[in-house]
Design an enzyme around this catalytic site. Sequence first.
Site, PDB file in Angstrom:
ATOM      1  N   GLU A 149       9.423 -87.978 -51.773  1.00 24.31           N
ATOM      2  CA  GLU A 149      10.755 -88.428 -51.369  1.00 24.31           C
ATOM      3  C   GLU A 149      11.286 -89.377 -52.436  1.00 24.31           C
ATOM      4  O   GLU A 149      10.552 -90.257 -52.894  1.00 24.31           O
ATOM      5  CB  GLU A 149      10.687 -89.187 -50.051  1.00 24.31           C
ATOM      6  CG  GLU A 149      10.172 -88.409 -48.860  1.00 24.31           C
ATOM      7  CD  GLU A 149       9.848 -89.339 -47.709  1.00 24.31           C
ATOM      8  OE1 GLU A 149      10.740 -89.569 -46.860  1.00 24.31           O
ATOM      9  OE2 GLU A 149       8.716 -89.844 -47.656  1.00 24.31           O
ATOM     10  N   GLN A 161      16.020 -87.387 -45.655  1.00 25.57           N
ATOM     11  CA  GLN A 161      16.716 -88.579 -45.171  1.00 25.57           C
ATOM     12  C   GLN A 161      17.647 -89.188 -46.207  1.00 25.57           C
ATOM     13  O   GLN A 161      18.528 -89.975 -45.859  1.00 25.57           O
ATOM     14  CB  GLN A 161      15.697 -89.616 -44.702  1.00 25.57           C
ATOM     15  CG  GLN A 161      14.881 -89.141 -43.518  1.00 25.57           C
ATOM     16  CD  GLN A 161      14.052 -90.226 -42.880  1.00 25.57           C
ATOM     17  OE1 GLN A 161      14.467 -91.373 -42.778  1.00 25.57           O
ATOM     18  NE2 GLN A 161      12.861 -89.871 -42.429  1.00 25.57           N
ATOM     19  N   LYS A 173      17.388 -82.980 -41.866  1.00 23.87           N
ATOM     20  CA  LYS A 173      18.041 -84.044 -41.109  1.00 23.87           C
ATOM     21  C   LYS A 173      19.538 -84.204 -41.375  1.00 23.87           C
ATOM     22  O   LYS A 173      20.375 -83.859 -40.562  1.00 23.87           O
ATOM     23  CB  LYS A 173      17.312 -85.360 -41.372  1.00 23.87           C
ATOM     24  CG  LYS A 173      15.887 -85.398 -40.821  1.00 23.87           C
ATOM     25  CD  LYS A 173      15.260 -86.746 -41.088  1.00 23.87           C
ATOM     26  CE  LYS A 173      13.820 -86.824 -40.588  1.00 23.87           C
ATOM     27  NZ  LYS A 173      13.711 -86.840 -39.118  1.00 23.87           N
ATOM     28  N   ARG A 231      13.483 -99.956 -40.329  1.00 29.85           N
ATOM     29  CA  ARG A 231      14.285 -98.955 -41.037  1.00 29.85           C
ATOM     30  C   ARG A 231      15.706 -99.016 -40.500  1.00 29.85           C
ATOM     31  O   ARG A 231      15.927 -98.788 -39.311  1.00 29.85           O
ATOM     32  CB  ARG A 231      13.713 -97.553 -40.830  1.00 29.85           C
ATOM     33  CG  ARG A 231      12.418 -97.297 -41.551  1.00 29.85           C
ATOM     34  CD  ARG A 231      12.103 -95.809 -41.572  1.00 29.85           C
ATOM     35  NE  ARG A 231      11.761 -95.278 -40.265  1.00 29.85           N
ATOM     36  CZ  ARG A 231      11.549 -93.985 -40.017  1.00 29.85           C
ATOM     37  NH1 ARG A 231      11.697 -93.097 -41.000  1.00 29.85           N
ATOM     38  NH2 ARG A 231      11.221 -93.567 -38.812  1.00 29.85           N
ATOM     39  N   ASP A 256      11.932 -84.113 -51.663  1.00 31.14           N
ATOM     40  CA  ASP A 256      12.226 -84.029 -50.230  1.00 31.14           C
ATOM     41  C   ASP A 256      13.326 -85.038 -49.924  1.00 31.14           C
ATOM     42  O   ASP A 256      13.073 -86.241 -49.837  1.00 31.14           O
ATOM     43  CB  ASP A 256      10.940 -84.332 -49.452  1.00 31.14           C
ATOM     44  CG  ASP A 256      11.149 -84.364 -47.943  1.00 31.14           C
ATOM     45  OD1 ASP A 256      12.302 -84.244 -47.491  1.00 31.14           O
ATOM     46  OD2 ASP A 256      10.147 -84.522 -47.218  1.00 31.14           O
ATOM     47  N   TRP A 279       5.449 -88.822 -45.877  1.00 29.43           N
ATOM     48  CA  TRP A 279       5.640 -88.094 -44.622  1.00 29.43           C
ATOM     49  C   TRP A 279       6.518 -86.891 -44.938  1.00 29.43           C
ATOM     50  O   TRP A 279       7.699 -87.035 -45.264  1.00 29.43           O
ATOM     51  CB  TRP A 279       6.311 -88.965 -43.555  1.00 29.43           C
ATOM     52  CG  TRP A 279       6.426 -88.248 -42.232  1.00 29.43           C
ATOM     53  CD1 TRP A 279       7.208 -87.169 -41.940  1.00 29.43           C
ATOM     54  CD2 TRP A 279       5.721 -88.546 -41.023  1.00 29.43           C
ATOM     55  NE1 TRP A 279       7.054 -86.777 -40.635  1.00 29.43           N
ATOM     56  CE2 TRP A 279       6.133 -87.603 -40.042  1.00 29.43           C
ATOM     57  CE3 TRP A 279       4.790 -89.522 -40.675  1.00 29.43           C
ATOM     58  CZ2 TRP A 279       5.654 -87.621 -38.741  1.00 29.43           C
ATOM     59  CZ3 TRP A 279       4.308 -89.534 -39.371  1.00 29.43           C
ATOM     60  CH2 TRP A 279       4.730 -88.597 -38.418  1.00 29.43           C
TER      61      TRP A 279
END
Length: 435
Positions: free
Chosen positions: A207, A243, A269, A403, A240, A134
Amino acid sequence: MDTTFWDEADRVLIRYGVDFTPRVIERAHGAYVYDRQGTPILDFTSGQMSAILGHAHPDIVATVSSAVASLDHLYSGMLSAPVLELAGRLTATLPATLGKMLLLTTGAEANEAAIKMAKLCTGRYEIVSFDRSWHGMTQGAAAATFSAGRRGYGPPAPGNLALPSPNAYRSPFRRPDGSYDWEAELAYGFALVDRQSAGSLAACLVEPVLSSGGIIDPPPGYLRRLKEMCEERGMLLILDEAQTGLGRTGTMYAFERDGVTPDVLTLSKTLGAGLPVAAVVTTAEIEQVCHERGFLFYTTHVSDPLAASVALTVLDVIERDGLVERAARLGARLTERLLALRDAYEVVGDVRGRGLLQGVELVQDKKSKAPADALGKAVTSACLERGLHMNIVQLPGMGGIFRIAPPLTIGEDELHTGVDLLEASLKAVLDAAAR
């Protein structure tokens, strides 16, 4: 239930792919959000995995108030001191080669810029990402997103290829002793990429820990081998860390565990601690080539001083309060608690993640690992009833994965309270089903 509010929401709002939590949120502070009735709800998702300093952090409030009153937004061709200061401060936290920054607002925008830079720098157009990825909802980022949202919109940007996500719990790649054979899986994945490629591989965008893909933490050594395979093909590695950046996993950046330096790093974020701030960081060499070839990413909020001021404050608080070390310490406590749940309940199939980004995968039973979607939804509702907000990822072929990503500022007692509420909710749902 405030039926008037929800009826009006149905009447005037465009739905965008999520069922709203059935509480009207009035305010937020620290690790809690509060509904219209004043009910405290422990926020185990840091908003949208972003508010690493908690809600209404006094330093952020002061910075925003000051910046809005003095210098918040400028013509995109103007430059201000906060932007230059942020570039120096941010790159100082990174390996020396990553010395050039572009300040933006959202994660999708940062990934979009990174993809454009990779294509322009290499002269190629193919982008490889994980099959549970994502990276955002804008054109280029969405084309590199394989976990959801690919059907019904016509052809995505050409040249997007998928690697199997390194999911140790569910991967079919096994050694004779049953352990996860990630080396064979990665080699197989790149063999497929090589066969599908039109000879124009530009970059691999991943990620370091997949979040929306189900908290999938690649095993130690995976990123290093991935970087080697990219270099063998003349590809750039884009990481990435929307998060995982700024301490979330117990290190300042998740890639530090593997001793790997990306060619391009995207942050969002966590960089804004809940406010819209994002950045792309790359090498002087890549920036020079892109500049010479006419790199264009001229957006309304590029280099906004308000965003820079907020990011500077986030870096200040993280350093001053030792939040990276705190995330590692509290993450160890969280792991202990979640592993105890796994050992105690047949439906808790797997626990994974790092620091204060961890996942709990629910299954029907440990032997079959069959997805337990209905159970996940029921436990999520039961948690909310008890004052805990949880987010569950449900993807085809996988069980429901909670999560867990509380603010790095959460109190240790609050962390334990959250896990207690999760266990109480799980037990209540299981007991009700058994009756």
